[in-house]
Design an enzyme around this catalytic site. Structure first.
Site, PDB file in Angstrom:
ATOM      1  N   THR A   1      -8.643  -0.288   6.779  1.00 17.93           N
ATOM      2  CA  THR A   1      -7.650   0.243   5.916  1.00 17.93           C
ATOM      3  C   THR A   1      -6.384   0.134   6.620  1.00 17.93           C
ATOM      4  OG1 THR A   1      -8.003   2.604   6.514  1.00 17.93           O
ATOM      5  CG2 THR A   1      -9.126   1.764   4.570  1.00 17.93           C
TER       6      THR A   1
ATOM      7  N   TRP B   1      -7.335  -7.359   5.200  1.00 16.27           N
ATOM      8  CA  TRP B   1      -6.177  -7.742   5.397  1.00 16.27           C
ATOM      9  C   TRP B   1      -6.001  -8.652   6.717  1.00 16.27           C
ATOM     10  CZ3 TRP B   1      -2.914  -5.805   1.640  1.00 16.27           C
ATOM     11  CH2 TRP B   1      -3.024  -4.611   1.287  1.00 16.27           C
TER      12      TRP B   1
ATOM     13  N   CYS C   1       0.782  -1.151   0.014  1.00 14.01           N
ATOM     14  CA  CYS C   1      -0.029  -0.152  -0.070  1.00 14.01           C
ATOM     15  C   CYS C   1       0.852   1.438  -0.023  1.00 14.01           C
ATOM     16  CB  CYS C   1      -0.936  -0.016   1.218  1.00 14.01           C
ATOM     17  SG  CYS C   1      -1.938   1.607   1.652  1.00 14.01           S
TER      18      CYS C   1
END
Length: 370
Positions: free
Chosen positions: A154, A79, A46
């Site tokens: 996130t 994740w 990311c």
């Protein structure tokens, strides 16, 4: 970056707004600076998370703030960390060290749940078992902080080990916190203490903020607006905007290089590169934020997000030189850049874009020598 894409009725990409926006300071009623109290949870794939671990390294904070890395594959649950039963007796947790990069091992990650793609067994996976709470998923940190949380999960996450809650999940905030100097009293890094690198010097702050604003909209987020668009006209508009903004940065760096040649002489490349940055003549936050998109551009965004008017290496010689200067001359950039995580994450985690999950082998090399 956990499933941050959202589509409007016109097929346009809309990014989620971060929910946790606290800071850390000596005067904060709860979140006060301390060594070993705060922990970063990141993905090496990311670009937003990548900003934070570059800043952590540049500010000498690798012995002050811990970091853990999620697996590169993002599925419908978000994740995940490596399962404890995949370690085969090896401790792969990167608690504080940075000198050798983010530590990884050849791991046997095959296990009965089939939760990790089978071919990842052959990969050098720089991911961790979660060391603090024993969580399997990043989402557990969000729900621990707010049981009613219902948005996407996130990275990055800045976690407080004392109160067991998320302090901040906005990368722009986190890198400003890390740069603020509130942790300087705990720094043991002699090189940092000697140089006291300031990534947002007061005399350049307005220029950095201006650069960050249009680069974020037109390039950092622009590649996503192009890549996740679901309408041809929207895609064409957004990809054109990406390259218009790349042209703008190229012109800035071309002039910078010319000015530095006049100052140091055309043959004095070492002196030129020592001042060859996007804003001012020193390394700043503007370089950190721009780097994490540009280092992914040729390996991923050209093909995966269809940003294929040109490549950085073939079409933007001054951006290309700037990129290679950061990568090859600053360990904080090179040792936090993992091209396997980057390429595998994008190509295997976005089935709407790449339904077969094939990962291109090129470009070769991932980044060219300086």
């Amino acid at each position: 970056m956990s499933k941050q894409w959202a589509q409007s009725g016109t097929g346009e990409f809309k990014r989620q707004v971060s929910s946790f926006r606290e800071t850390i300071s000596a005067t904060h009623p709860i979140y006060k600076p301390a060594k070993g109290r705060y922990w970063l949870y990141v993905s090496l794939a990311c670009p937003w998370a990548h900003r934070t671990i570059i800043t952590r390294a540049l500010k000498g904070l690798t012995s002050v703030i811990g970091v853990s890395v999620v697996h590169w594959h993002l599925d419908e649950k978000g994740w995940r960390f490596l399962p404890a039963d995949s370690i085969s007796g090896k401790d792969t947790t990167d608690h504080f060290s940075f000198s050798g990069g983010i530590k990884g091992s050849e791991l046997d990650v095959s296990h009965p749940s089939g939760d990790i793609p089978s071919d990842s067994k052959r990969l050098n996976i720089d991911a961790n078992v979660e060391p603090n709470c024993g969580f399997n998923r990043l989402r557990e940190f969000y729900l621990k902080s707010n049981p009613d949380y219902s948005a996407r999960f996130t990275v990055p996450v800045l976690w407080d080990l004392e109160t067991k809650t998320i302090v901040n999940n906005e990368s722009a905030d986190i890198i400003r916190i890390l740069n603020s100097g509130v942790f300087d009293e705990f720094v043991e890094d002699k090189e940092y203490l000697a140089n006291k690198r300031e990534l947002v010097p007061k005399q350049l702050e307005a220029e950095i903020d201006d650069f960050n604003t249009w680069v974020y909209d037109g390039i950092n987020n622009g590649v996503y607006k192009a890549g996740f668009s679901e309408n041809q006209a929207v895609y064409e508009r957004e990809v054109t905007n990406v390259f218009n903004n790349l042209d703008k940065v190229e012109a800035i760096l071309k002039k910078k290089h010319s000015d530095l040649e006049s100052k140091h002489g055309k043959g004095n490349e070492k002196a030129i590169l020592s001042e060859y940055f996007t804003v001012g003549n020193q390394l700043t936050e503007a370089d950190v934020r721009f780097y994490t998109t540009i280092v992914r551009f040729d390996p991923v965004y050209v093909q995966h997000f269809k940003c294929n008017f040109n490549t950085i290496r073939d079409g933007y010689p001054f951006i290309h030189l700037w990129l290679r200067n950061l990568y090859w001359n600053y360990d904080a950039f090179k040792l936090t850049t993992n091209f396997d995580h980057i390429k595998l994450h994008y190509t295997r985690s976005h089935p709407r874009i790449n339904p077969l999950g094939l990962t291109p082998l090129g470009p070769k090399p991932d980044i060219m020598n300086l």
